[in-house]
Design a protein around this motif. Structure first.
Motif, PDB file in Angstrom:
ATOM      1  N   GLU A  66      10.107  10.341   4.916  1.00  0.00           N
ATOM      2  CA  GLU A  66       9.027  11.122   4.304  1.00  0.00           C
ATOM      3  C   GLU A  66       7.686  10.809   4.968  1.00  0.00           C
ATOM      4  OE1 GLU A  66       8.779  13.462   1.461  1.00  0.00           O
ATOM      5  OE2 GLU A  66      10.749  13.744   2.367  1.00  0.00           O
ATOM      6  N   LEU A  67       7.399   9.537   5.157  1.00  0.00           N
ATOM      7  CA  LEU A  67       6.121   9.162   5.769  1.00  0.00           C
ATOM      8  C   LEU A  67       6.070   9.569   7.235  1.00  0.00           C
ATOM      9  CD1 LEU A  67       5.672   5.666   4.115  1.00  0.00           C
ATOM     10  CD2 LEU A  67       4.300   7.708   3.679  1.00  0.00           C
ATOM     11  N   LEU A  68       7.197   9.501   7.919  1.00  0.00           N
ATOM     12  CA  LEU A  68       7.236   9.895   9.324  1.00  0.00           C
ATOM     13  C   LEU A  68       7.042  11.407   9.458  1.00  0.00           C
ATOM     14  CD1 LEU A  68       7.675   8.146  11.857  1.00  0.00           C
ATOM     15  CD2 LEU A  68      10.074   8.876  11.834  1.00  0.00           C
ATOM     16  N   THR A  69       7.621  12.152   8.530  1.00  0.00           N
ATOM     17  CA  THR A  69       7.499  13.612   8.551  1.00  0.00           C
ATOM     18  C   THR A  69       6.086  14.053   8.198  1.00  0.00           C
ATOM     19  OG1 THR A  69       9.828  13.906   7.956  1.00  0.00           O
ATOM     20  CG2 THR A  69       8.351  15.742   7.509  1.00  0.00           C
ATOM     21  N   LEU A  70       5.527  13.435   7.166  1.00  0.00           N
ATOM     22  CA  LEU A  70       4.195  13.833   6.704  1.00  0.00           C
ATOM     23  C   LEU A  70       3.093  13.369   7.641  1.00  0.00           C
ATOM     24  CD1 LEU A  70       4.509  13.025   2.893  1.00  0.00           C
ATOM     25  CD2 LEU A  70       4.360  15.290   3.926  1.00  0.00           C
ATOM     26  N   ARG A  71       3.261  12.155   8.208  1.00  0.00           N
ATOM     27  CA  ARG A  71       2.183  11.514   8.981  1.00  0.00           C
ATOM     28  C   ARG A  71       0.839  11.749   8.268  1.00  0.00           C
ATOM     29  NH1 ARG A  71       4.278   9.451  13.624  1.00  0.00           N
ATOM     30  NH2 ARG A  71       2.205   8.794  14.294  1.00  0.00           N
ATOM     31  N   PRO A  72       0.707  11.222   7.052  1.00  0.00           N
ATOM     32  CA  PRO A  72      -0.449  11.552   6.217  1.00  0.00           C
ATOM     33  C   PRO A  72      -1.727  10.807   6.586  1.00  0.00           C
ATOM     34  CG  PRO A  72       0.954   9.998   5.075  1.00  0.00           C
ATOM     35  CD  PRO A  72       1.645  10.324   6.362  1.00  0.00           C
ATOM     36  N   PHE A  73      -1.620   9.855   7.506  1.00  0.00           N
ATOM     37  CA  PHE A  73      -2.778   9.069   7.920  1.00  0.00           C
ATOM     38  C   PHE A  73      -3.099   9.343   9.389  1.00  0.00           C
ATOM     39  CE2 PHE A  73      -0.722   6.431   4.615  1.00  0.00           C
ATOM     40  CZ  PHE A  73      -1.783   6.288   3.732  1.00  0.00           C
ATOM     41  N   ALA A  74      -4.347   9.132   9.751  1.00  0.00           N
ATOM     42  CA  ALA A  74      -4.756   9.282  11.144  1.00  0.00           C
ATOM     43  C   ALA A  74      -4.173   8.156  11.993  1.00  0.00           C
ATOM     44  CB  ALA A  74      -6.288   9.264  11.234  1.00  0.00           C
ATOM     45  N   GLY A  75      -3.957   8.434  13.258  1.00  0.00           N
ATOM     46  CA  GLY A  75      -3.541   7.394  14.194  1.00  0.00           C
ATOM     47  C   GLY A  75      -2.091   6.968  14.023  1.00  0.00           C
ATOM     48  N   PRO A  76      -1.825   5.663  14.093  1.00  0.00           N
ATOM     49  CA  PRO A  76      -0.446   5.157  14.134  1.00  0.00           C
ATOM     50  C   PRO A  76       0.255   5.203  12.783  1.00  0.00           C
ATOM     51  CG  PRO A  76      -1.969   3.319  14.120  1.00  0.00           C
ATOM     52  CD  PRO A  76      -2.815   4.564  14.211  1.00  0.00           C
ATOM     53  N   ALA A  77       0.441   6.400  12.254  1.00  0.00           N
ATOM     54  CA  ALA A  77       1.061   6.554  10.939  1.00  0.00           C
ATOM     55  C   ALA A  77       2.512   6.086  10.944  1.00  0.00           C
ATOM     56  CB  ALA A  77       0.981   8.020  10.483  1.00  0.00           C
ATOM     57  N   GLY A  78       3.173   6.140  12.100  1.00  0.00           N
ATOM     58  CA  GLY A  78       4.554   5.685  12.176  1.00  0.00           C
ATOM     59  C   GLY A  78       4.685   4.196  11.900  1.00  0.00           C
ATOM     60  N   VAL A  79       3.682   3.426  12.284  1.00  0.00           N
ATOM     61  CA  VAL A  79       3.699   1.990  11.980  1.00  0.00           C
ATOM     62  C   VAL A  79       3.719   1.782  10.473  1.00  0.00           C
ATOM     63  CG1 VAL A  79       2.400  -0.169  12.168  1.00  0.00           C
ATOM     64  CG2 VAL A  79       2.571   1.357  14.150  1.00  0.00           C
ATOM     65  N   VAL A  80       2.956   2.602   9.765  1.00  0.00           N
ATOM     66  CA  VAL A  80       2.927   2.527   8.297  1.00  0.00           C
ATOM     67  C   VAL A  80       4.291   2.905   7.722  1.00  0.00           C
ATOM     68  CG1 VAL A  80       1.872   3.471   6.206  1.00  0.00           C
ATOM     69  CG2 VAL A  80       0.457   3.005   8.227  1.00  0.00           C
ATOM     70  N   ALA A  81       4.904   3.944   8.252  1.00  0.00           N
ATOM     71  CA  ALA A  81       6.208   4.395   7.755  1.00  0.00           C
ATOM     72  C   ALA A  81       7.262   3.310   7.910  1.00  0.00           C
ATOM     73  CB  ALA A  81       6.634   5.660   8.507  1.00  0.00           C
ATOM     74  N   ARG A  82       7.293   2.691   9.079  1.00  0.00           N
ATOM     75  CA  ARG A  82       8.302   1.651   9.322  1.00  0.00           C
ATOM     76  C   ARG A  82       8.048   0.417   8.475  1.00  0.00           C
ATOM     77  NH1 ARG A  82       7.759   4.571  14.072  1.00  0.00           N
ATOM     78  NH2 ARG A  82       5.950   3.404  14.808  1.00  0.00           N
ATOM     79  N   ALA A  83       6.778   0.083   8.265  1.00  0.00           N
ATOM     80  CA  ALA A  83       6.451  -1.072   7.424  1.00  0.00           C
ATOM     81  C   ALA A  83       6.821  -0.811   5.968  1.00  0.00           C
ATOM     82  CB  ALA A  83       4.964  -1.396   7.540  1.00  0.00           C
ATOM     83  N   ALA A  84       6.580   0.402   5.484  1.00  0.00           N
ATOM     84  CA  ALA A  84       6.925   0.737   4.105  1.00  0.00           C
ATOM     85  C   ALA A  84       8.435   0.669   3.893  1.00  0.00           C
ATOM     86  CB  ALA A  84       6.400   2.127   3.756  1.00  0.00           C
ATOM     87  N   ALA A  85       9.189   1.106   4.885  1.00  0.00           N
ATOM     88  CA  ALA A  85      10.644   1.008   4.788  1.00  0.00           C
ATOM     89  C   ALA A  85      11.078  -0.456   4.747  1.00  0.00           C
ATOM     90  CB  ALA A  85      11.299   1.726   5.964  1.00  0.00           C
ATOM     91  N   ARG A  86      10.454  -1.289   5.584  1.00  0.00           N
ATOM     92  CA  ARG A  86      10.785  -2.718   5.586  1.00  0.00           C
ATOM     93  C   ARG A  86      10.455  -3.337   4.226  1.00  0.00           C
ATOM     94  NH1 ARG A  86      10.502  -7.381   9.053  1.00  0.00           N
ATOM     95  NH2 ARG A  86      11.053  -6.076  10.835  1.00  0.00           N
ATOM     96  N   LEU A  87       9.317  -2.983   3.664  1.00  0.00           N
ATOM     97  CA  LEU A  87       8.949  -3.503   2.341  1.00  0.00           C
ATOM     98  C   LEU A  87       9.970  -3.102   1.285  1.00  0.00           C
ATOM     99  CD1 LEU A  87       5.082  -2.948   2.189  1.00  0.00           C
ATOM    100  CD2 LEU A  87       6.279  -5.137   2.056  1.00  0.00           C
ATOM    101  N   THR A  88      10.513  -1.914   1.413  1.00  0.00           N
ATOM    102  CA  THR A  88      11.518  -1.456   0.462  1.00  0.00           C
ATOM    103  C   THR A  88      12.774  -2.311   0.549  1.00  0.00           C
ATOM    104  OG1 THR A  88      10.655   0.802   0.641  1.00  0.00           O
ATOM    105  CG2 THR A  88      12.854   0.540  -0.305  1.00  0.00           C
ATOM    106  N   LEU A  89      13.225  -2.583   1.748  1.00  0.00           N
ATOM    107  CA  LEU A  89      14.417  -3.416   1.930  1.00  0.00           C
ATOM    108  C   LEU A  89      14.199  -4.827   1.385  1.00  0.00           C
ATOM    109  CD1 LEU A  89      15.532  -2.410   5.538  1.00  0.00           C
ATOM    110  CD2 LEU A  89      16.522  -1.640   3.372  1.00  0.00           C
ATOM    111  N   VAL A  90      13.018  -5.368   1.609  1.00  0.00           N
ATOM    112  CA  VAL A  90      12.733  -6.733   1.160  1.00  0.00           C
ATOM    113  C   VAL A  90      12.566  -6.783  -0.355  1.00  0.00           C
ATOM    114  CG1 VAL A  90      11.109  -8.654   1.300  1.00  0.00           C
ATOM    115  CG2 VAL A  90      11.728  -7.395   3.376  1.00  0.00           C
ATOM    116  N   SER A  91      11.751  -5.883  -0.890  1.00  0.00           N
ATOM    117  CA  SER A  91      11.443  -5.934  -2.330  1.00  0.00           C
ATOM    118  C   SER A  91      12.661  -5.645  -3.190  1.00  0.00           C
ATOM    119  CB  SER A  91      10.317  -4.951  -2.669  1.00  0.00           C
ATOM    120  OG  SER A  91      10.730  -3.618  -2.496  1.00  0.00           O
TER     121      SER A  91
END
Length: 247
Positions: free
Chosen positions: A154-179
Motif C-alpha cells: 500500500e505504501l509503495l503504491t501510494l508513495r504518499p511522501f516526497a522523496g524516498p517513500a519506498g524506504v518508509v514502506a520497507r521500514a513499516a513492513a519491518r516494524l509490522t513483522l517485529v511488533s
C-alpha cells in the motif's frame, strides 16, 4: 470464524504454501547458534545491509564497504541508516499510532533529500493511509507476514511522501513483522530479499497496484520469496560471525 478482512488473500493460489515455507525458513534461521552469543553483532550487520539495500531500491546504490567505512554522504543512504537505527524505538508505538510512526519514519528517511517543509507531511492518499492505519492499529487477527506485505504494498503504491517513500514502506513492513512477533529481534533483512529479486519486486508491486486478484497474488508470492531470501541472508551473516576470521 475470523473477522480478519485480509483472510481471503491467503486463499489465492499458492499464497498460503509460500507463506508457510517462508515462516519455516525464518524459524530455522533464528535457531542459528551464532545468535546465542553474538546476536547483537549479527543484528547490527543485518541492519546495515538492510539499510543499504533499501536505499539501493530507491536507486541510490553504494558499495556496502564504503557505507560501512562512513565515506558515503548520499542523503538517501544516510536517511535509510537513520531509519534502521530508529526501528527498535518505534516497535511499541507502531500498532498504537501508525500514522505518527509513518511521519517519523519519513522525517528520518528524507532529511536532506526533500524540502524541510515536506518532512513527515502527506502529499497524497490521505484516505487510504487512514484505512491502512486502521488496519494496523491493534490488529492481532491478520497473520504478521500477510499484514506486513499489505502495509508495504500500500505504501509503495501510494508513495504518499516526497522523496524516498519506498524506504518508509520497507521500514513499516519491518516494524509490522517485529511488533507482531514474527521476527521479534528484527534479524530478517527482507530488504535484501527485495533487492536480490529487484525486477520481480518492481513488477509485482506494479501488479499489486492494478488491484486485481492476480496482481495481489503476484505481490504476496514475491513478498514470501523475499522473506525466504532474507532468512538465507541471516544464515550467511551468522556463519560469517562464527568464522575464524570473524567475518
Amino acid at each position: 470464524m475470523t473477522n480478519d478482512p485480509l483472510a481471503p488473500l491467503l486463499a489465492l493460489a499458492d499464497v498460503e504454501p509460500s507463506f508457510a515455507e517462508a515462516r519455516a525458513r525464518v524459524d530455522e534461521a533464528l535457531r542459528h547458534r551464532a545468535l546465542r552469543r553474538n546476536g547483537g553483532q549479527v543484528a547490527a550487520e543485518v541492519g546495515l545491509r538492510a539499510a543499504v539495500a533499501s536505499a539501493a531500491l530507491e536507486d541510490h546504490r553504494h558499495d556496502l564497504a564504503a557505507v560501512r567505512a562512513g565515506t558515503v554522504t548520499d542523503p538517501v543512504v544516510q536517511g535509510s541508516l537513520r531509519v534502521s537505527e530508529a526501528l527498535d524505538g518505534l516497535v511499541d508505538l507502531w500498532p498504537r499510532a501508525p500514522r505518527q510512526v509513518l511521519a517519523r519514519l519519513h522525517m528520518l528517511a528524507a532529511r536532506g533529500a526533500v524540502a524541510e517543509a515536506d518532512l513527515g507531511r502527506l502529499l497524497s492518499g490521505a484516505e487510504r493511509i487512514d484505512a491502512l492505519a486502521a488496519l494496523v492499529a491493534g490488529n492481532e487477527r491478520t497473520p504478521p507476514m500477510l499484514l506486513a506485505a499489505i502495509v508495504h504494498a500500500e505504501l509503495l503504491t501510494l508513495r504518499p511522501f516526497a522523496g524516498p517513500a519506498g524506504v518508509v514502506a520497507r521500514a513499516a513492513a519491518r516494524l509490522t513483522l517485529v511488533s507482531r512477533g514474527f521476527d521479534i529481534r528484527g534479524l530478517v533483512g527482507v530488504e535484501e530479499g527485495h533487492l536480490a529479486r529487484e525486477p520481480e519486486y518492481v513488477g509485482s508491486a506494479g501488479a499489486y497496484a492494478t488491484g486485481t486478484p492476480d496482481g495481489v497474488r503476484s505481490w504476496l508470492r514475491h513478498y514470501a520469496a523475499a522473506v525466504t531470501a532474507g532468512a538465507g541472508e541471516l544464515v550467511r551473516i551468522a556463519d560469517e560471525v562464527l568464522a575464524p576470521s570473524g567475518k
